[in-house]
Design a protein around this motif. Structure first.
Motif, PDB file in Angstrom:
ATOM      1  N   GLY A 143      24.473  41.159  -4.221  1.00 26.70           N
ATOM      2  CA  GLY A 143      23.208  40.687  -4.759  1.00 26.70           C
ATOM      3  C   GLY A 143      23.417  39.387  -5.504  1.00 26.70           C
ATOM      4  N   MET A 144      22.460  39.020  -6.326  1.00 26.31           N
ATOM      5  CA  MET A 144      22.533  37.790  -7.100  1.00 26.31           C
ATOM      6  C   MET A 144      22.413  38.102  -8.582  1.00 26.31           C
ATOM      7  SD  MET A 144      19.640  35.076  -7.826  1.00 26.31           S
ATOM      8  CE  MET A 144      19.367  36.004  -9.315  1.00 26.31           C
ATOM      9  N   ARG A 145      23.240  37.454  -9.396  1.00 24.25           N
ATOM     10  CA  ARG A 145      23.157  37.585 -10.856  1.00 24.25           C
ATOM     11  C   ARG A 145      22.871  36.212 -11.433  1.00 24.25           C
ATOM     12  NH1 ARG A 145      26.205  36.469 -14.927  1.00 24.25           N
ATOM     13  NH2 ARG A 145      25.911  37.570 -16.864  1.00 24.25           N
ATOM     14  N   CYS A 146      21.882  36.167 -12.318  1.00 29.44           N
ATOM     15  CA  CYS A 146      21.533  34.912 -12.990  1.00 29.44           C
ATOM     16  C   CYS A 146      22.506  34.695 -14.141  1.00 29.44           C
ATOM     17  CB  CYS A 146      20.095  34.986 -13.513  1.00 29.44           C
ATOM     18  SG  CYS A 146      19.609  33.534 -14.466  1.00 29.44           S
ATOM     19  N   LYS A 147      23.154  33.516 -14.160  1.00 25.85           N
ATOM     20  CA  LYS A 147      24.112  33.214 -15.230  1.00 25.85           C
ATOM     21  C   LYS A 147      23.405  32.871 -16.540  1.00 25.85           C
ATOM     22  CE  LYS A 147      27.916  31.393 -12.453  1.00 25.85           C
ATOM     23  NZ  LYS A 147      28.627  30.141 -12.112  1.00 25.85           N
ATOM     24  N   ASP A 148      22.110  32.577 -16.481  1.00 21.57           N
ATOM     25  CA  ASP A 148      21.379  32.216 -17.701  1.00 21.57           C
ATOM     26  C   ASP A 148      20.771  33.432 -18.394  1.00 21.57           C
ATOM     27  OD1 ASP A 148      22.005  29.535 -17.517  1.00 21.57           O
ATOM     28  OD2 ASP A 148      20.255  29.091 -16.271  1.00 21.57           O
ATOM     29  N   CYS A 149      20.118  34.318 -17.641  1.00 19.49           N
ATOM     30  CA  CYS A 149      19.444  35.453 -18.294  1.00 19.49           C
ATOM     31  C   CYS A 149      20.071  36.799 -17.935  1.00 19.49           C
ATOM     32  CB  CYS A 149      17.949  35.461 -17.953  1.00 19.49           C
ATOM     33  SG  CYS A 149      17.551  36.031 -16.298  1.00 19.49           S
ATOM     34  N   GLY A 150      21.006  36.827 -16.969  1.00 24.05           N
ATOM     35  CA  GLY A 150      21.692  38.074 -16.631  1.00 24.05           C
ATOM     36  C   GLY A 150      20.952  38.950 -15.644  1.00 24.05           C
ATOM     37  N   HIS A 151      19.774  38.530 -15.208  1.00 25.70           N
ATOM     38  CA  HIS A 151      18.981  39.340 -14.275  1.00 25.70           C
ATOM     39  C   HIS A 151      19.724  39.480 -12.941  1.00 25.70           C
ATOM     40  CE1 HIS A 151      15.382  41.141 -12.611  1.00 25.70           C
ATOM     41  NE2 HIS A 151      15.477  40.336 -11.564  1.00 25.70           N
ATOM     42  N   SER A 156      15.848  30.027 -13.090  1.00 27.07           N
ATOM     43  CA  SER A 156      17.089  29.250 -13.083  1.00 27.07           C
ATOM     44  C   SER A 156      17.712  29.214 -11.682  1.00 27.07           C
ATOM     45  CB  SER A 156      18.085  29.883 -14.067  1.00 27.07           C
ATOM     46  OG  SER A 156      19.349  29.266 -13.938  1.00 27.07           O
ATOM     47  N   PHE A 157      18.383  28.072 -11.387  1.00 28.13           N
ATOM     48  CA  PHE A 157      19.174  27.954 -10.158  1.00 28.13           C
ATOM     49  C   PHE A 157      20.636  28.319 -10.425  1.00 28.13           C
ATOM     50  CE2 PHE A 157      15.496  25.426  -9.164  1.00 28.13           C
ATOM     51  CZ  PHE A 157      15.327  25.581  -7.794  1.00 28.13           C
ATOM     52  N   ASN A 158      20.977  28.611 -11.671  1.00 32.22           N
ATOM     53  CA  ASN A 158      22.349  28.883 -12.092  1.00 32.22           C
ATOM     54  C   ASN A 158      22.680  30.353 -11.808  1.00 32.22           C
ATOM     55  OD1 ASN A 158      24.845  28.554 -13.266  1.00 32.22           O
ATOM     56  ND2 ASN A 158      24.078  28.679 -15.367  1.00 32.22           N
ATOM     57  N   THR A 159      23.019  30.655 -10.549  1.00 35.10           N
ATOM     58  CA  THR A 159      23.222  32.046 -10.132  1.00 35.10           C
ATOM     59  C   THR A 159      24.582  32.218  -9.479  1.00 35.10           C
ATOM     60  OG1 THR A 159      22.238  31.677  -7.958  1.00 35.10           O
ATOM     61  CG2 THR A 159      20.739  32.329  -9.740  1.00 35.10           C
ATOM     62  N   GLU A 160      24.999  33.474  -9.365  1.00 37.85           N
ATOM     63  CA  GLU A 160      26.263  33.794  -8.697  1.00 37.85           C
ATOM     64  C   GLU A 160      26.099  35.096  -7.921  1.00 37.85           C
ATOM     65  OE1 GLU A 160      29.132  34.301 -11.805  1.00 37.85           O
ATOM     66  OE2 GLU A 160      28.108  36.025 -12.677  1.00 37.85           O
ATOM     67  N   ASN A 161      27.025  35.323  -6.972  1.00 36.58           N
ATOM     68  CA  ASN A 161      27.014  36.589  -6.234  1.00 36.58           C
ATOM     69  C   ASN A 161      27.398  37.721  -7.168  1.00 36.58           C
ATOM     70  OD1 ASN A 161      26.312  35.313  -3.901  1.00 36.58           O
ATOM     71  ND2 ASN A 161      28.351  35.374  -2.988  1.00 36.58           N
ATOM     72  N   HIS A 162      26.839  38.892  -6.898  1.00 37.89           N
ATOM     73  CA  HIS A 162      27.115  40.048  -7.753  1.00 37.89           C
ATOM     74  C   HIS A 162      27.236  41.279  -6.870  1.00 37.89           C
ATOM     75  CE1 HIS A 162      26.961  42.603 -11.322  1.00 37.89           C
ATOM     76  NE2 HIS A 162      26.159  43.383 -10.635  1.00 37.89           N
ATOM     77  N   LYS A 163      28.379  41.974  -6.971  1.00 36.84           N
ATOM     78  CA  LYS A 163      28.582  43.194  -6.187  1.00 36.84           C
ATOM     79  C   LYS A 163      27.802  44.328  -6.835  1.00 36.84           C
ATOM     80  CE  LYS A 163      31.158  45.879  -3.309  1.00 36.84           C
ATOM     81  NZ  LYS A 163      30.163  46.595  -2.564  1.00 36.84           N
ATOM     82  N   LEU A 164      26.912  44.940  -6.047  1.00 33.96           N
ATOM     83  CA  LEU A 164      26.071  46.012  -6.576  1.00 33.96           C
ATOM     84  C   LEU A 164      26.785  47.351  -6.520  1.00 33.96           C
ATOM     85  CD1 LEU A 164      22.838  44.960  -4.685  1.00 33.96           C
ATOM     86  CD2 LEU A 164      23.262  44.643  -7.119  1.00 33.96           C
ATOM     87  N   SER A 165      26.387  48.244  -7.398  1.00 31.50           N
ATOM     88  CA  SER A 165      26.895  49.608  -7.388  1.00 31.50           C
ATOM     89  C   SER A 165      26.222  50.384  -6.265  1.00 31.50           C
ATOM     90  CB  SER A 165      26.585  50.277  -8.728  1.00 31.50           C
ATOM     91  OG  SER A 165      26.890  51.651  -8.671  1.00 31.50           O
ATOM     92  N   LYS A 166      26.909  51.409  -5.768  1.00 30.28           N
ATOM     93  CA  LYS A 166      26.300  52.290  -4.765  1.00 30.28           C
ATOM     94  C   LYS A 166      25.706  53.528  -5.422  1.00 30.28           C
ATOM     95  CE  LYS A 166      29.199  50.855  -0.945  1.00 30.28           C
ATOM     96  NZ  LYS A 166      30.295  51.235  -0.048  1.00 30.28           N
ATOM     97  N   LYS A 167      25.697  53.565  -6.753  1.00 32.29           N
ATOM     98  CA  LYS A 167      25.133  54.723  -7.463  1.00 32.29           C
ATOM     99  C   LYS A 167      23.930  54.280  -8.287  1.00 32.29           C
ATOM    100  CE  LYS A 167      29.492  57.222  -7.817  1.00 32.29           C
ATOM    101  NZ  LYS A 167      29.176  58.157  -6.757  1.00 32.29           N
ATOM    102  N   GLY A 168      22.978  55.190  -8.442  1.00 35.69           N
ATOM    103  CA  GLY A 168      21.809  54.850  -9.229  1.00 35.69           C
ATOM    104  C   GLY A 168      20.880  56.036  -9.378  1.00 35.69           C
TER     105      GLY A 168
END
Ligand code: ZN
Length: 134
Positions: free
Chosen positions: A23-31, A45-57
């Motif tokens: 997924g995507m994680r925002c480096k500014d607000c953490g969303h 923000s355009f300041n984003t990075e890839n984020h590995k999601l959990s398979k549990k929820g």
């Protein structure tokens, strides 16, 4: 009328979102959001990075669908899942004996399953499965 060709399995295998749950994680607000976007939907923000999601929820909400493509047999519960560590995932349930077993707040996990077969090509992706508590 011609139907568009289903995407090939190679297309899905090379797309990190589909099988690796990136997924995507925002480096500014953490969303955290899924699928990935170029712009954070929360703060813009355009300041984003890839984020590995959990398979549990847990089940955030769900509905039971009765009108589906012919390859999917109704009734088919579909959930929006709050993933551990952030992000939401929307998907069909699998291995549910009775749709009434699905509840908001139930613990679930994402499991790789065949979604459907279109014109002879099997399409795989994550489905949602209830987790036994205890
Ligand atoms: Zn943001």
């Amino acid at each position: 009328m011609t139907m568009p060709a289903p995407p090939s399995p190679v297309h899905w295998r090379l797309n990190p979102e589909v099988y690796r749950l990136i997924g995507m994680r925002c480096k500014d607000c953490g969303h955290i959001t899924y699928p990935r976007r170029k712009v954070c939907p929360k703060c813009g923000s355009f300041n984003t990075e890839n984020h590995k999601l959990s398979k549990k929820g847990t089940v955030h909400t769900y509905c039971i669908n009765y009108v589906l493509p012919p390859e999917i047999e109704p009734p088919a519960p579909i959930a929006i899942v709050d993933l551990e560590g952030g992000g939401k995932f929307q998907g069909l349930f699998t291995e549910v004996a009775k749709p009434e077993d699905v509840k908001i707040g139930a613990k679930v996990e994402l499991v790789l399953r065949k979604i459907l077969t279109s014109r002879g090509i099997a399409m795989y992706g994550y489905k949602v499965r209830l987790v036994e508590e205890g």
